[in-house]
Design a protein around this motif. Sequence first.
Motif, short mmCIF file in Angstrom:
data_model
loop_
_atom_site.label_atom_id
_atom_site.label_comp_id
_atom_site.label_asym_id
_atom_site.label_seq_id
_atom_site.Cartn_x
_atom_site.Cartn_y
_atom_site.Cartn_z
N PHE B 65 0.85 -1.17 0.00
CA PHE B 65 0.00 0.00 0.00
C PHE B 65 0.90 1.23 0.00
O PHE B 65 1.91 1.23 0.70
N PRO B 66 0.66 2.31 -0.70
CA PRO B 66 -0.50 2.53 -1.57
C PRO B 66 -0.23 2.22 -3.03
O PRO B 66 -1.15 2.38 -3.83
N VAL B 67 1.02 1.83 -3.37
CA VAL B 67 1.30 1.51 -4.77
C VAL B 67 0.28 0.50 -5.26
O VAL B 67 -0.28 0.60 -6.34
N LEU B 68 0.03 -0.45 -4.36
CA LEU B 68 -0.86 -1.54 -4.68
C LEU B 68 -2.25 -1.07 -5.14
O LEU B 68 -2.81 -1.60 -6.08
N SER B 113 1.71 13.01 -0.04
CA SER B 113 2.44 12.42 -1.17
C SER B 113 1.60 11.34 -1.85
O SER B 113 1.85 10.99 -3.00
N TYR B 114 0.61 10.79 -1.15
CA TYR B 114 -0.25 9.79 -1.78
C TYR B 114 -1.21 10.42 -2.79
O TYR B 114 -1.66 9.77 -3.71
N ILE B 115 -1.52 11.68 -2.54
CA ILE B 115 -2.67 12.27 -3.25
C ILE B 115 -2.52 12.23 -4.77
O ILE B 115 -3.47 11.85 -5.46
N PRO B 116 -1.35 12.58 -5.32
CA PRO B 116 -1.27 12.52 -6.78
C PRO B 116 -1.52 11.11 -7.31
O PRO B 116 -2.20 10.92 -8.32
N ARG B 117 -0.99 10.09 -6.58
CA ARG B 117 -1.19 8.72 -7.04
C ARG B 117 -2.63 8.28 -6.87
O ARG B 117 -3.16 7.53 -7.67
N LEU B 118 -3.20 8.70 -5.75
CA LEU B 118 -4.55 8.23 -5.43
C LEU B 118 -5.59 9.28 -5.72
O LEU B 118 -6.62 9.35 -5.06
#
Lengths: 250, 479
Positions: B65-68, B113-118
């Motif tokens: 997580f969170p790549v997954l 930092s998660y926000i752009p990916r998620l």
Amino acid sequence: MGATEDSYIIQVKDLRKTFHHGRVVALDGISLNVPKGQVTVIIGPSGSGKSTLLRCINYLEEPDSGTVIVDGMVLSEVENINEVRAEIGMVFQQFNLFPHLSVLDNIVLAQRVVRKRSRQEAVEIALDLLKKVGIPEKADAYPGQLSGGQQQRVAIARALAMQPKIMLFDEPTSALDPEMIKEVLDVMLELAREGMTMVVVSHEMGFARNAADRIIFMDAGKIVEDTTPEQLFEAPKEQRTREFLSKILH
Amino acid sequence: MATIESGSDLVGHRLSAAERRDWRFLALFLGALLVLLAYFAPMFPYRIIQATTRFSKGTTIVAHFPVLIYRQHFIQARHPLKEELRDVQVRVAPVGHAGSGWSWLLALWEYPSYIPRLFSYLLVLLWPVLGALGALLFVGQAWFGAKGLPERWIPLTIYLTGLGPLALVLAWFHQFDFSTRLLALAQGSLQPRVGFWLALVGTLVMAFAALALRRETRRAVGNWWILVFVIGVSTWLLVRFKPYPFLEIWDFIYDGILVTLRLVITSFGFILLVSLLGGLGRISRSRLIYGIASLYVEIIRGIPLLVQLLFIWFALPQVFDSFGKLLIALSPALEKVGQWWIDLRLSPFTAAVLGLTICYGAYGSEIFRAGISSIHHGQMEAARSLGMTYFQAMRHIILPQAIRVILPPVGNEFVALLKDSSLVSVLAVSDLTRRGREYMARTFLSFDTWIMVALCYLVLTLFSSRAVEFIEAKTKFEH
């Protein structure tokens, strides 16, 4: 005449103008001197060259030959015709207001762009003029929301905002409904009373009688008769003038 | 101002007590409350924290997580060469606060930092909340405002609330990266809980009530923006649900989209400039300028764009070469200048911009000419009689009015340019079309590749058409 050359604010000498490569002769050797403060009315049948003469005075139309001298400046020789035009207000038959600008901006724009006035100063002048022409409440309206008479009064205010020395009127009431003609003529009468030099192409004989110092009858690109209104209406000299007057005075 | 006459008797006055009890207001209000409260209840209490993907010859890929949550599916889709997917093992762990909606949102907020990916996850999780807040504002305005029902906001409220249920379902799909395989592996823990179902009911109630308000307004609700949205979301879903090959294709052609956009926008700027100059040239009184402008328009319009592009790319270097040699032959003093011409090479991108500008500038010139000539000549005379110069009159009087006439055809030109930009793929510019061709050459997946490329163009063109319509509506004035 007693006046010297210099006292004329408009001097037209032997003006000639043709259209369509010379096939249509609009002006055929016109000479005319207008002293400062004089109100001149030009009448004549359509196609007689009245409007062309008017448009040659501010060089919207360039004559083929002859000279126009306005306020001492020879128009064919001046470097910047725009400076001369700013001194000559013009009012058109079709009003030609700028439809994308509010009434206020119609009057303000040229003051800002040409006269380089500050916005505040230009707005003050515009509001004063709107009061003068009797529609101060329409400052924020758009031209499309006004009646014809109101539009023409805005057009007069727009021209006056440049503080011109001369005002040219090209059939200012011809496109108006009859009940709106008076409101425009009243503004013009007021101007005449204030001593503005005016050249008016119009068939409003009432205005000619009340306000004009001089009336010119043109036909086929020539000045046929140049006299006072009284003289013209009471005892026109020329046969052609009599015929024309009998047609329009019914 | 043109006002749309309202078809409702709830508009224009303070509502009476009976009118306030209209069921649609109550439904919107209660639905919104339900959504906001449901976000406190457990929604997605578990998450997959690790997934180990094994392939037949021993390749093992571990994702956390969170790549997954946004890439596990892609890992599965990308078989290592000559290997087959063998199995996936997942580890599932509980989420704090029983995985309520708010705690998910907060968790995302704490790790920017998660926000752009998620981002898509954040958006779908946030959307029902936005819908609820919008509905509350709307109802509050209707109940307490002096003007009663805020009729002009009805379409917006319908869009906001109508997408709520869809957003919630997509948020759930995100828990297992849209992969039914992962869902099957951890079925029990990945099932949504009570908070999800309550929020779903809330969003449905709001959407239903908002739709029922439609007859209170005469504003168009179903306009073409919905088509843009549907095509856009379908493309996205296609990528998420069938990552092999679509996610792979998307990854491959994504930079092509950026190149296409950069190319089109750069060219369009130059095209507007050339069109304006060409248009002014075509109405010029100077015979020389008129002649040059007309010659340009007539010649360029008679040659296909593809041929022009090929000429610029393949033949122009030879022209530069000969010109340089000519200069050197003429005089030794021109040696440096000549060498500069001989060395001159256009980059593919420059050549493409040049070709598109020259070609579309010719069509644009005609549009500008027609637009400027459509303004009554009295406008120019009035401006000149006030002492304005020709260019002042153009800038302040003629062009602002001509824009209204020019804008619709220029907008069409933009959309056409977007499509015709695919021709520059012959010039070694890695635009969307060329990237598609490259992908197809590697994989021979012709159908999937070209349907994806076509969808990308379709989203871009539909979006631009709508944007042009919007700008047109904004530039109208009273006449």
